[in-house]
Design an enzyme around this catalytic site. Structure first.
Site, PDB file in Angstrom:
ATOM      1  N   CYS A 220       0.848  -1.189   0.000  1.00 10.13           N
ATOM      2  CA  CYS A 220       0.000   0.000   0.000  1.00 10.13           C
ATOM      3  C   CYS A 220       0.882   1.237   0.000  1.00 10.13           C
ATOM      4  O   CYS A 220       1.945   1.259   0.630  1.00 10.13           O
ATOM      5  CB  CYS A 220      -0.930   0.021   1.214  1.00 10.13           C
ATOM      6  SG  CYS A 220      -2.160   1.356   1.130  1.00 10.13           S
TER       7      CYS A 220
ATOM      8  N   CYS B   5      -2.171   4.569   6.692  1.00 14.06           N
ATOM      9  CA  CYS B   5      -3.265   5.089   7.503  1.00 14.06           C
ATOM     10  C   CYS B   5      -3.113   4.670   8.960  1.00 14.06           C
ATOM     11  O   CYS B   5      -2.709   3.551   9.268  1.00 14.06           O
ATOM     12  CB  CYS B   5      -4.602   4.606   6.956  1.00 14.06           C
ATOM     13  SG  CYS B   5      -4.926   5.211   5.290  1.00 14.06           S
TER      14      CYS B   5
ATOM     15  N   TYR C 220      -5.129   3.786  11.259  1.00 13.48           N
ATOM     16  CA  TYR C 220      -5.912   2.645  11.735  1.00 13.48           C
ATOM     17  C   TYR C 220      -5.600   1.376  10.963  1.00 13.48           C
ATOM     18  O   TYR C 220      -6.235   0.346  11.162  1.00 13.48           O
ATOM     19  CB  TYR C 220      -7.414   2.939  11.594  1.00 13.48           C
ATOM     20  CG  TYR C 220      -7.800   3.400  10.224  1.00 13.48           C
ATOM     21  CD1 TYR C 220      -8.012   2.493   9.196  1.00 13.48           C
ATOM     22  CD2 TYR C 220      -7.929   4.752   9.943  1.00 13.48           C
ATOM     23  CE1 TYR C 220      -8.322   2.914   7.929  1.00 13.48           C
ATOM     24  CE2 TYR C 220      -8.256   5.184   8.672  1.00 13.48           C
ATOM     25  CZ  TYR C 220      -8.450   4.269   7.676  1.00 13.48           C
ATOM     26  OH  TYR C 220      -8.767   4.697   6.407  1.00 13.48           O
ATOM     27  N   CYS C 221      -4.615   1.451  10.071  1.00 14.16           N
ATOM     28  CA  CYS C 221      -4.420   0.354   9.129  1.00 14.16           C
ATOM     29  C   CYS C 221      -3.017  -0.220   9.148  1.00 14.16           C
ATOM     30  O   CYS C 221      -2.845  -1.433   9.091  1.00 14.16           O
ATOM     31  CB  CYS C 221      -4.770   0.837   7.723  1.00 14.16           C
ATOM     32  SG  CYS C 221      -4.556  -0.377   6.424  1.00 14.16           S
TER      33      CYS C 221
ATOM     34  N   ARG D 156     -15.097  -8.260  -5.916  1.00 16.20           N
ATOM     35  CA  ARG D 156     -14.484  -6.973  -5.581  1.00 16.20           C
ATOM     36  C   ARG D 156     -13.003  -7.187  -5.344  1.00 16.20           C
ATOM     37  O   ARG D 156     -12.593  -8.110  -4.646  1.00 16.20           O
ATOM     38  CB  ARG D 156     -15.126  -6.343  -4.353  1.00 16.20           C
ATOM     39  CG  ARG D 156     -14.447  -5.026  -3.906  1.00 16.20           C
ATOM     40  CD  ARG D 156     -15.327  -4.223  -2.986  1.00 16.20           C
ATOM     41  NE  ARG D 156     -16.499  -3.735  -3.685  1.00 16.20           N
ATOM     42  CZ  ARG D 156     -16.531  -2.604  -4.388  1.00 16.20           C
ATOM     43  NH1 ARG D 156     -15.440  -1.856  -4.489  1.00 16.20           N
ATOM     44  NH2 ARG D 156     -17.625  -2.238  -4.979  1.00 16.20           N
TER      45      ARG D 156
ATOM     46  N   THR E  13     -11.886  -1.503  -4.513  1.00 17.15           N
ATOM     47  CA  THR E  13     -11.760  -0.593  -3.374  1.00 17.15           C
ATOM     48  C   THR E  13     -10.340  -0.059  -3.384  1.00 17.15           C
ATOM     49  O   THR E  13      -9.382  -0.834  -3.326  1.00 17.15           O
ATOM     50  CB  THR E  13     -12.046  -1.308  -2.048  1.00 17.15           C
ATOM     51  OG1 THR E  13     -13.402  -1.771  -2.051  1.00 17.15           O
ATOM     52  CG2 THR E  13     -11.865  -0.366  -0.873  1.00 17.15           C
TER      53      THR E  13
ATOM     54  N   MET F 123     -12.478  -0.374  13.797  1.00 18.97           N
ATOM     55  CA  MET F 123     -12.393  -1.729  14.330  1.00 18.97           C
ATOM     56  C   MET F 123     -10.972  -2.061  14.747  1.00 18.97           C
ATOM     57  O   MET F 123     -10.017  -1.651  14.090  1.00 18.97           O
ATOM     58  CB  MET F 123     -12.868  -2.736  13.280  1.00 18.97           C
ATOM     59  CG  MET F 123     -14.351  -2.663  12.985  1.00 18.97           C
ATOM     60  SD  MET F 123     -14.826  -3.773  11.643  1.00 18.97           S
ATOM     61  CE  MET F 123     -14.217  -2.863  10.225  1.00 18.97           C
TER      62      MET F 123
ATOM     63  N   CYS G 185     -24.391 -10.422  10.282  1.00 18.54           N
ATOM     64  CA  CYS G 185     -23.915 -11.783  10.010  1.00 18.54           C
ATOM     65  C   CYS G 185     -25.001 -12.695   9.446  1.00 18.54           C
ATOM     66  O   CYS G 185     -24.701 -13.622   8.690  1.00 18.54           O
ATOM     67  CB  CYS G 185     -23.353 -12.396  11.291  1.00 18.54           C
ATOM     68  SG  CYS G 185     -21.998 -11.473  12.041  1.00 18.54           S
TER      69      CYS G 185
ATOM     70  N   ASP H 192      -9.768 -29.894  31.159  1.00 21.42           N
ATOM     71  CA  ASP H 192     -10.729 -29.671  32.236  1.00 21.42           C
ATOM     72  C   ASP H 192     -12.145 -29.462  31.710  1.00 21.42           C
ATOM     73  O   ASP H 192     -13.108 -29.996  32.265  1.00 21.42           O
ATOM     74  CB  ASP H 192     -10.301 -28.457  33.062  1.00 21.42           C
ATOM     75  CG  ASP H 192     -11.304 -28.127  34.159  1.00 21.42           C
ATOM     76  OD1 ASP H 192     -11.469 -28.940  35.083  1.00 21.42           O
ATOM     77  OD2 ASP H 192     -11.949 -27.063  34.064  1.00 21.42           O
TER      78      ASP H 192
END
Length: 615
Positions: free
Chosen positions: A86, A90, A92-93, A129, A160, A254, A318, A581
């Site tokens: 990339c 970023c 967050y990335c 995609r 994207t 996230m 989901c 256990d």
């Protein structure tokens, strides 16, 4: 005159009373019934009969049978990561310095991508995609789009992108058959954009957005909303839709490895919607969503475009998930938020037929859970323990684990742990990690050619008495250790663990938590160990259903002056004991074996086992 407000048709009149923001948001956030209803898991026989009926209904129009999971979700959407690279960093990335990349020969080749697309299309996939990394970095992007678009059965081919170099490819991509484009842009402020992406590329990205509107009837913009970063621009983004046919998609932040997620940074979709309602009031209109849509769609009355929310964290979708993913190195992921992967690349290169590949894919799809890990057991866990993958460019399926100095390791490599497990362990695999961000795979560890062993015992003084090693003069380095062990299960226990039906609860999740807790307590358990501030602890599992075995791999890491081998070994041991256990009520005929260190680095000595036969 009438319009849709939430799910109710409201007759407008000059005498109506103005609704409060809270009332409007409540009406606008009524979930689709498909998302609210619980999913029913079928037995193998029930699924077989239901699939037969489905096949009769569609009269084999799609060729091969569609890929259905055990909840009868049909998968018709394939996302393919074309590269790990990339040209943005970023916040967050990705770390500022980027990530180490796998060798080129580990990436899917053009012909391998197209073979897989044809195979999935034969099974009913009609939407593809392309993602990354940044897909436009790949030199053969136009040829790949052309090949996908010409594949029988494929109706939509999207991409994207961050838009930085999109203009140079866009005309050719459109001519090749590209039908949709999503462009990521998290700020409309040039300085803030540079801060969030660590690149001065705002003008080029905006040029891409303007150009894309000339080629496509609607352009989607992906906006990751982070508190104290860009939430004050939400209304500005919505205003872009006033006279442009843009679809703004606000994406919840996230957590995954390396992005320094904090709960304080999270901004949920209802909060975002409330800000918009405070500005536009009753003019906010709820649009109709299709069951498989990931976006909750809205618009402002009178505006040309629309906006929506991808609420993976606060309100999952989901129940109607129809998506499968292939990573840049050829791994199949059946859930964005799951850690399980199966290498299709290796099977292709081993000479597997399409029929064999289809069987492997269907087995993986059968193991897809009702909900991703954040929403298991009917409740949402804390955001900080959520998905390890960001929805937008992180559909590259390449979450990161940060190891300063040692490096940054991608967790998207084959879950076969190719240095340790035979290739027969490809299918029926279930993996977990601390926060779906820290999965550290053995295959990603730099190979160490040799190891050395001290000639004297360090925990014994000259008189043979036990003593703690003085580490005060040792240098602080990044220290990593990985341990592995196995528990042999009975067939019944193996089945129940796989189906997550053990009465005591989710065995592997509890075992993971226990392993992490135990690693933090090693100095209290082993007298001569030093107290260590651990930076990272993680345990992952491979479930070999065929041989009724659970393999456990535990990783410990710290920046300090003493090693973490005992922490890794303890975490692995306690994880296996916890499994014992939780399952012993079914049978005590379980055997824990072969707990051993497989990797140590960062100290005076290094150690790495290339394969099991060395032990």
């Amino acid at each position: 005159m009438s319009r849709l407000l939430g799910k109710n048709l409201i007759q407008l009149s000059t005498s109506r009373t103005k609704s409060t923001t809270e009332e409007i948001v409540k009406n606008l956030t009524v979930p689709l019934i498909e998302h609210a209803q619980p999913l029913k898991m079928l037995t193998a026989e029930e699924k077989r009969k239901t699939v037969q009926l489905k096949l009769q209904e569609i009269e084999h129009q799609k060729g091969q049978p569609p890929f259905y999971d055990m909840f009868m979700r049909e998968h018709s959407y394939l996302r393919i990561s074309l590269t790990e690279k990339c040209n943005f960093r970023c916040l967050y990335c990705m770390p500022a310095e980027g990530v180490p990349l796998k060798p080129k020969d580990k990436m899917l080749k053009n012909e391998e991508v197209l073979r897989l697309v044809k195979l999935f299309a034969d099974h009913g996939i009609d939407k593809v995609r392309l993602t990354g990394g940044e897909p436009t970095i790949r030199k053969d992007i136009v040829q790949i789009v052309e090949g996908i678009a010409s594949t029988p059965g494929v109706k939509d081919v999207g991409i994207t992108t961050n838009g930085l170099v999109l203009p140079r490819f866009l005309p050719d991509l459109k001519n090749a058959g590209l039908t949709k484009v999503n462009i990521s842009i998290d700020s409309l402020d040039r300085q803030k954009f540079a801060k969030m992406t660590r690149r001065d590329g705002f003008d080029k990205v905006w040029k891409s957005i303007e150009l894309a509107q000339d080629y496509f009837p609607k352009v989607k913009l992906n906006v990751v909303v982070i508190r104290n970063q860009n939430e004050n621009e939400i209304v500005d983004f919505v205003n872009l839709t006033a006279n442009r046919n843009l679809d703004i998609r606000f994406i919840e932040f996230m957590p995954f490895g390396g992005n320094e997620f904090k709960n304080d940074n999270f901004y949920g979709y209802r909060e975002i919607l409330s800000l918009i309602v405070e500005k536009f009031g009753d003019d906010v209109i709820r649009l109709s969503d299709s069951p498989n849509d990931t976006t909750k769609a809205y618009k402002i009355e009178g505006f040309q475009g629309q906006f929506g929310f991808i609420s993976s964290m606060s309100d999952h979708f989901c129940n109607t998930c129809n998506r499968l993913r292939i990573t840049a190195d050829g791994n199949l992921k059946v859930c964005l938020h799951g850690n399980s992967e199966v290498s299709l690349r290796d099977k292709i290169r081993d000479g597997s037929s399409d029929e064999q590949l289809s069987e492997i894919i269907q087995k993986a799809v059968n193991n897809k859970k009702a909900r991703h890990a954040v929403f298991r057991n009917g409740r949402s866990q804390k955001s900080s323990q959520s998905s390890y993958d960001s929805y937008r460019r992180l559909t590259s399926e390449s979450p990161l684990v940060t190891f300063p100095k040692l490096g940054h390791f991608s967790t998207s490599s084959s879950l076969m742990f190719s240095h340790f497990f035979p290739k027969s362990h490809l299918s029926n695999i279930r993996q977990y990690s601390t926060n779906h961000s820290g999965k550290f795979l053995i295959s990603d560890v730099p190979q160490l050619d040799s190891y050395s062993i001290p000639s004297v015992l360090t925990h014994v003084d000259s008189n043979g008495r036990a003593t703690q090693v003085d580490v005060s003069a040792k240098a602080n380095t990044i220290r990593t250790a990985i341990a592995k062990g196995t528990i042999m299960l009975t067939p019944e226990i193996s089945r129940q663990v796989s189906e997550n039906t053990i009465k005591k609860g989710d065995v592997l999740t509890v075992a993971k938590i226990a392993s992490i807790m135990s690693a933090k307590k090693v100095a209290n358990l082993i007298p001569l160990c030093h107290p260590i501030r651990l930076d990272f602890v993680d345990t992952v599992f491979e479930h070999d259903l065929e041989n009724h075995q659970l393999h456990c791999i535990s990783t410990a890491k710290c920046g300090g002056n003493t090693g973490v081998e005992m922490e890794a070994l303890t975490a692995c041991t306690i994880a296996l004991l916890t499994i014992y256990d939780m399952c012993k009520a079914i049978s005590q005929k379980m055997v824990i074996s072969n707990i051993h260190l497989v990797h140590k680095s960062g100290g005076k000595t290094t150690y790495h086992i290339d394969n099991e036969n060395q032990i």
